[in-house]
Design an enzyme around this catalytic site. Sequence first.
Site, PDB file in Angstrom:
ATOM      1  N   ARG A 179       0.843  -1.204   0.000  1.00  0.00           N
ATOM      2  CA  ARG A 179       0.000   0.000   0.000  1.00  0.00           C
ATOM      3  C   ARG A 179       0.877   1.252   0.000  1.00  0.00           C
ATOM      4  O   ARG A 179       0.574   2.239  -0.652  1.00  0.00           O
ATOM      5  CB  ARG A 179      -0.958   0.006   1.211  1.00  0.00           C
ATOM      6  CG  ARG A 179      -1.675   1.342   1.394  1.00  0.00           C
ATOM      7  CD  ARG A 179      -2.911   1.275   2.276  1.00  0.00           C
ATOM      8  NE  ARG A 179      -2.741   0.534   3.510  1.00  0.00           N
ATOM      9  CZ  ARG A 179      -2.030   0.951   4.573  1.00  0.00           C
ATOM     10  NH1 ARG A 179      -1.413   2.118   4.562  1.00  0.00           N
ATOM     11  NH2 ARG A 179      -1.919   0.184   5.646  1.00  0.00           N
ATOM     12  N   TYR A 205     -16.007  17.625 -16.248  1.00  0.00           N
ATOM     13  CA  TYR A 205     -16.416  16.215 -16.309  1.00  0.00           C
ATOM     14  C   TYR A 205     -17.560  16.029 -15.303  1.00  0.00           C
ATOM     15  O   TYR A 205     -17.447  16.447 -14.139  1.00  0.00           O
ATOM     16  CB  TYR A 205     -15.218  15.329 -15.955  1.00  0.00           C
ATOM     17  CG  TYR A 205     -15.515  13.856 -15.973  1.00  0.00           C
ATOM     18  CD1 TYR A 205     -15.696  13.186 -17.171  1.00  0.00           C
ATOM     19  CD2 TYR A 205     -15.621  13.137 -14.786  1.00  0.00           C
ATOM     20  CE1 TYR A 205     -15.976  11.835 -17.191  1.00  0.00           C
ATOM     21  CE2 TYR A 205     -15.899  11.781 -14.799  1.00  0.00           C
ATOM     22  CZ  TYR A 205     -16.080  11.133 -16.007  1.00  0.00           C
ATOM     23  OH  TYR A 205     -16.353   9.794 -16.022  1.00  0.00           O
ATOM     24  N   ASP A 234      -7.156  18.970 -14.832  1.00  0.00           N
ATOM     25  CA  ASP A 234      -7.430  17.603 -15.276  1.00  0.00           C
ATOM     26  C   ASP A 234      -7.033  17.543 -16.751  1.00  0.00           C
ATOM     27  O   ASP A 234      -7.691  18.133 -17.606  1.00  0.00           O
ATOM     28  CB  ASP A 234      -8.922  17.306 -15.070  1.00  0.00           C
ATOM     29  CG  ASP A 234      -9.329  15.897 -15.506  1.00  0.00           C
ATOM     30  OD1 ASP A 234      -8.597  15.295 -16.323  1.00  0.00           O
ATOM     31  OD2 ASP A 234     -10.391  15.418 -15.055  1.00  0.00           O
ATOM     32  N   LYS A 291      -8.068   6.520 -19.882  1.00  0.00           N
ATOM     33  CA  LYS A 291      -8.232   7.057 -21.228  1.00  0.00           C
ATOM     34  C   LYS A 291      -6.907   6.930 -22.000  1.00  0.00           C
ATOM     35  O   LYS A 291      -6.423   5.837 -22.185  1.00  0.00           O
ATOM     36  CB  LYS A 291      -8.753   8.494 -21.132  1.00  0.00           C
ATOM     37  CG  LYS A 291      -9.874   8.683 -20.083  1.00  0.00           C
ATOM     38  CD  LYS A 291     -11.165   7.952 -20.407  1.00  0.00           C
ATOM     39  CE  LYS A 291     -12.152   7.921 -19.243  1.00  0.00           C
ATOM     40  NZ  LYS A 291     -12.466   9.179 -18.580  1.00  0.00           N
TER      41      LYS A 291
HETATM   42  C1  LIG Z   1     -13.066   9.607 -17.335  1.00  0.00           C
HETATM   43  C2  LIG Z   1     -12.727  10.927 -16.757  1.00  0.00           C
HETATM   44  C3  LIG Z   1     -12.628  11.115 -15.364  1.00  0.00           C
HETATM   45  C4  LIG Z   1     -12.942   9.999 -14.377  1.00  0.00           C
HETATM   46  O1  LIG Z   1     -12.010   8.979 -14.457  1.00  0.00           O
HETATM   47  P1  LIG Z   1     -12.320   7.444 -14.040  1.00  0.00           P
HETATM   48  O2  LIG Z   1     -11.066   6.745 -14.379  1.00  0.00           O
HETATM   49  O3  LIG Z   1     -13.511   7.020 -14.852  1.00  0.00           O
HETATM   50  O4  LIG Z   1     -12.633   7.463 -12.585  1.00  0.00           O
HETATM   51  C5  LIG Z   1     -12.272  12.360 -14.902  1.00  0.00           C
HETATM   52  N1  LIG Z   1     -12.027  13.395 -15.749  1.00  0.00           N
HETATM   53  C6  LIG Z   1     -12.142  13.259 -17.083  1.00  0.00           C
HETATM   54  C7  LIG Z   1     -11.864  14.430 -17.946  1.00  0.00           C
HETATM   55  C8  LIG Z   1     -12.482  12.026 -17.624  1.00  0.00           C
HETATM   56  O5  LIG Z   1     -12.596  11.901 -18.958  1.00  0.00           O
END
Ligand SMILES: *Cc1c(COP(=O)(O)O)cnc(C)c1O
Length: 408
Positions: free
Chosen positions: A62, A115, A188, A213
């Site tokens: 962890r 998001y 982000d 992604k």
């Molecule tokens: C998919 C996404 C998230 C969330 O991520 P997860 O891996 O699904 O928890 C946050 N911000 C953006 C811009 C995203 O495309």
Amino acid sequence: MNHDSHVETRAVSHGEKPSPEEGRGDVVSPIHLASTFALPALDTGLSLEDVDPDRGEFLYSRLSNPTRHAVEQRLATLEGGTHGFAFSSGTAAIVTAMLATVEPGDHVVAFDDLYAGTRRMLEELFVKRLNVDVSFVDATDTETVAAAMREDTALVWMETPTNPLMKLCDVGAIASLAHERGALLGVDNTFMSPLCQRPLALGADLVAHSTTKYLNGHSDSVGGALVTDCDDLAESLGFLQQIALGNMLAPFDSYLLLRGTKTLPVRMRQHEANAQHIAEFLEAHDGVSRVLYPGLESHPQHELACEQMTGFGGVLSFELDGDMDDVVEFMGHLEEFTLAVSLGGVESLIECPAAMTHEPLPKEEREAVGISDTLIRVSVGIEHVDDLVADLDRAFAAVASLRESPSP
Ligand SMILES: *Cc1c(COP(=O)(O)O)cnc(C)c1O
């Protein structure tokens, strides 16, 4: 490790150079599944801080794990930061970033086109349960962000471009603004990946990713990441990740992510080339009323995109000229594009925000921000672009023939 080398080079090997002198000659990082690690001897003077993963020392998975440590170093170097953290999802990364930077009584300024999950996290957890005040603003205009800043603003949280409207904000200008007022800027960067945009270099303090992604890139792992070059912030993030929340990325997913990052530069180039081609095809098509892609000169913030981005990414949105029935028909005729949420994988995905990702928003709110029923979001994959264009063309033709011969 040579930090001056090119991103393509660091993507392949940073964080997992084989070191035969330590008996670790693996060319790629093995998946270290062990939850705990044997100590050489009982050392009564040993404290947690003395265990240094950079020297190959591990205590408990962890806290740190060799596979996760390798990918955390890789992520940090790709974003141009000094500290990387890998989480079990993008959501886990973002909530950790926010818990590290705000306290009850603080104020946050965030883009109003965030998001959807992040927006709900802020509203339902931070505003309602943790007594944090949040102002959602249209950050395309830096003046609007400036006007929302307060004495107690601790964090500014941005995405650029946003989803699905591809709105940009000026990261450098907002970073200066935040710092003048004693606040931190978190960005982000999921949609762009470090290949197309590096927020830390533009002045941000913290970068977040859903590695689900582009960074992993193969639609087979859910994960998240944070990168910073601020030592104090890194300490808070490490405390939350390893001691308070335990929301770190598992070894198998760390391995997948490490593997995915190796091809990130090659993949992003193809995603972008395909997306630009498709955006231009759509812009010239009669069946389309508008196309949103930062690489198009028609994008209202194309100039800013050229200034702050090093690529335009692989996501675009367009509005089908028609109604929801036409969208259903259009989607039904696609063979190469898969109808699915998410983005950033090698395969092309397509979705209708009004009916899928943004369906939880009331219709009036959706329309107020510009998400019409016929807005379609595409995550352009790395297939041959001619096949993708032919597929779209077929679907447009099907919609057109439906219009010419409506069912009795
Ligand atoms: C998919 C996404 C998230 C969330 O991520 P997860 O891996 O699904 O928890 C946050 N911000 C953006 C811009 C995203 O495309």
